[in-house]
Design an enzyme around this catalytic site. Structure first.
Site, PDB file in Angstrom:
ATOM      1  N   SER A 119     -42.293  11.334  -8.690  1.00 29.37           N
ATOM      2  CA  SER A 119     -41.153  10.438  -8.869  1.00 29.37           C
ATOM      3  C   SER A 119     -39.969  10.802  -7.983  1.00 29.37           C
ATOM      4  O   SER A 119     -39.110   9.965  -7.731  1.00 29.37           O
ATOM      5  CB  SER A 119     -40.684  10.461 -10.330  1.00 29.37           C
ATOM      6  OG  SER A 119     -41.692   9.914 -11.143  1.00 29.37           O
ATOM      7  N   ASP A 342     -44.462   6.786 -18.046  1.00 28.40           N
ATOM      8  CA  ASP A 342     -45.015   7.934 -17.327  1.00 28.40           C
ATOM      9  C   ASP A 342     -45.346   9.095 -18.260  1.00 28.40           C
ATOM     10  O   ASP A 342     -46.415   9.697 -18.168  1.00 28.40           O
ATOM     11  CB  ASP A 342     -43.983   8.379 -16.283  1.00 28.40           C
ATOM     12  CG  ASP A 342     -44.412   9.605 -15.503  1.00 28.40           C
ATOM     13  OD1 ASP A 342     -45.328   9.478 -14.673  1.00 28.40           O
ATOM     14  OD2 ASP A 342     -43.840  10.685 -15.731  1.00 28.40           O
ATOM     15  N   HIS A 384     -44.981   4.881  -8.993  1.00 28.97           N
ATOM     16  CA  HIS A 384     -46.348   5.317  -8.696  1.00 28.97           C
ATOM     17  C   HIS A 384     -47.223   4.905  -9.869  1.00 28.97           C
ATOM     18  O   HIS A 384     -46.718   4.486 -10.909  1.00 28.97           O
ATOM     19  CB  HIS A 384     -46.419   6.838  -8.502  1.00 28.97           C
ATOM     20  CG  HIS A 384     -45.864   7.583  -9.685  1.00 28.97           C
ATOM     21  ND1 HIS A 384     -46.525   7.673 -10.889  1.00 28.97           N
ATOM     22  CD2 HIS A 384     -44.677   8.209  -9.865  1.00 28.97           C
ATOM     23  CE1 HIS A 384     -45.778   8.348 -11.750  1.00 28.97           C
ATOM     24  NE2 HIS A 384     -44.640   8.675 -11.163  1.00 28.97           N
TER      25      HIS A 384
HETATM   26 ZN    ZN Z   1     -44.909  11.567 -13.828  1.00 28.15          ZN
END
Ligand code: ZN
Ligand code: NAG
Ligand code: NAG
Ligand code: NAG
Length: 504
Positions: A119, A342, A384
């Site tokens: 990140s 995440d 991502h």
């Molecule tokens: Zn992560």
């Protein structure tokens, strides 16, 4: 004239209501998957929309940038199925609200030195317009991890600063610590994303490094943010001070209480530490707002307490931040991170990951309601992906957390959602995958099975999607490098390198 306006308003309102309540298919009949004419009509409606789409080349007075941390495409698909299933439908046909935005792009997420990114490196790319290295923030690829001497000459400025220089009011919201890698990309230059509260004493030339919290409070552009909301209180408090709410001690080794300092510095600002403070806050009468609602990251939405000592939701924070920033005569730039999609993926916990996604969707709904796409560019993207996949051949409408089939090799059932690696591997005494029959794989705390056992699931390296609506949203098209995003936003809102690009 007033009568006419009123009439038109009522006409539009009633037409919208009719369109909303009536199915778009013949005579209000429900969409029938087995009727080919329904599929044809659906597609033709989309073509009609596409050929009538007018590119919006207004100046983007306001920009709202939503970042779902780790929100890969499989996360979008699974969340939309979950959304549909919560409404009692099969689910696959559903849309998340931003998935109907007209303009989309695919984004290549690798960092300068890493095939699969983190990140920090990705925030550098989409916020400064230049790709950087993994675990470094706001520095180009020439800076070296953990090396304070490598900072000089490699600092990058971000879209936050460009927007401030153009006279826009700015701010950001996150469900993580406000000093975490993604939001830090807005305001920090650091060779180590973990130096949030202090630079460790054993680091060479630590005097030329500055911790992330201090950069946020002292330096341009962080200190000029009108609104900052998220978690991470302990990173702002010295070691000898105990946080009232939690009884935990601060993490700063420099003895500074940055919350006190901020309150002294921002005389007409408001500091908020819990939901009660947040609810009392009138954003229209406040010049600066700092909300640190958790000692660490904020809670997952499904675990969030709603009592006075609790935390606001991402949607609640979004509403008040927009209210506040809308006062800016030259418009605003607001960055909003759903940061815990995440975290749940790292734990291979699909329930919390998908619920975090849906919580962010509610915040996007608020932004859509409160702004006009004539002058406000809204973008939604991820930094991502993760290793979660949707696989097997489950029947249409099979519960998204459910079992997809049985392996003919180990004879055990397997779920639709699984991960390539992470903590959920669960190998049984027999040396094979645990038997999930009779286990509630849709439980809040269920960890999906993984192929490779790892303590923390890793990021995924494939492209992510970007959705855009509003002025110059058509700049988002095709497959782009992640650093393109900052440039396209700058162009649309006439800031940074493009001060006059949209002077019409
Ligand atoms: Zn992560
Ligand atoms: C914490 O330490 C600082 C300096 O080291 C001192 O000025 C301050 O009074 C101390 N605060 C408390 C609550 O002990
Ligand atoms: C898995 O558990 C179910 C129910 O307890 C059982 O019927 C099945 O035989 C088990 N599978 C294997 C391979 O042991
Ligand atoms: C592993 O799987 C078994 C059987 O499905 C289950 O009872 C157990 O709770 C799981 N262990 C962990 C740590 O998830």
């Amino acid at each position: 004239m007033e009568k006419l306006v009123q009439f038109i308003a009522i006409y539009i309102l009633t037409t919208c209501l009719v369109v909303q309540t009536k199915s778009p298919f013949r005579n209000g009949k429900e969409f029938d998957d087995k009727d080919p004419s329904d599929w044809n009509t659906l597609a033709q409606n989309q073509i009609t929309k596409a050929i009538h789409f007018n590119q919006n080349i207004n100046k983007a007075k306001n920009v709202i940038f939503f970042l779902g941390d780790g929100m890969g495409i499989a996360t979008l698909t699974a969340s939309r199925i979950l959304k549909g299933q919560k409404q009692g439908k099969p689910g696959e046909e559903a849309y998340l609200n931003f998935e109907t935005f007209h303009n989309t792009a695919l984004i290549k997420t690798y960092n300068v030195d890493s095939q699969v990114p983190d990140s920090a490196g990705t925030a550098t790319a989409f916020l400064t317009g230049v790709k950087g290295n993994i675990r470094l923030i706001g520095l180009d690829g020439g800076a070296k991890y953990g090396n304070c001497e490598s900072i000089s000459g490699h600092e990058l400025s971000s879209i936050l600063e460009w927007s401030q220089n153009a006279g826009k009011h700015t701010g950001f919201i996150t469900t993580t610590r406000v000093t975490h890698a993604t939001p830090a990309g807005l305001y920090a230059n650091t060779v180590n994303r973990d130096w949030e509260a202090s630079i460790p004493l054993n680091i060479a030339h630590r005097e030329v490094c500055k911790d992330i919290a201090l950069q946020l409070m002292e330096d341009i552009p962080g200190k000029n943010c009108k609104v900052i909301m998220g978690g991470g209180r302990l990173y702002f408090l010295p070691e000898n001070v105990t946080d009232e709410n939690s009884g935990k001690r601060g993490l700063r080794i420099d003895g500074r209480n940055l919350i006190k300092e901020w309150q002294t510095d921002k005389k007409d600002g408001i500091y908020m530490g819990d939901l009660e403070d947040f609810q009392k806050w009138n954003p229209e009468e406040t010049k600066y707002a700092l909300g640190l609602f958790g000692v660490d990251h904020l809670d997952y939405e499904v675990d969030r307490k709603n009592d006075s000592k609790g935390q606001p939701s991402i949607a609640q924070m979004t509403r008040k931040a927009i209210k506040m920033l809308q006062k800016g005569p030259n418009g605003f730039f607001l960055f909003i991170e759903g940061g815990k999609i995440d975290h749940a993926h790292h734990a291979t916990n699909p329930y919390r990951a998908l619920e975090e996604m849906l919580a962010m969707e509610k915040a996007i709904e608020v932004a859509l309601d409160m702004t006009n796409s004539k002058d406000t560019l809204i973008i939604v993207t991820a930094d991502h992906s993760h290793t979660m996949t949707i696989s097997g051949y489950p029947a249409r409408g099979n519960p998204i957390y459910g079992v997809a089939g049985t392996s003919e090799i180990d004879l055990e059932p397997y779920t639709t959602i699984s991960y390539a690696n992470g903590p959920g591997y669960n190998i049984s005494d027999k040396g094979i995958r645990a038997n999930v029959s009779g286990i509630d794989t849709g439980d809040k705390n269920y960890l999906s099975q993984t192929t490779v056992p790892l303590g923390s699931e890793t990021h995924g390296g494939e492209d992510v999607a970007l959705y855009a609506k509003g002025p110059w949203s058509h700049l988002f098209h095709g497959l782009q490098e992640q650093n393109y995003i900052a440039h396209a936003i700058a162009y649309a809102s006439c800031v940074g390198n493009f001060p006059t690009a949209c002077n019409n």
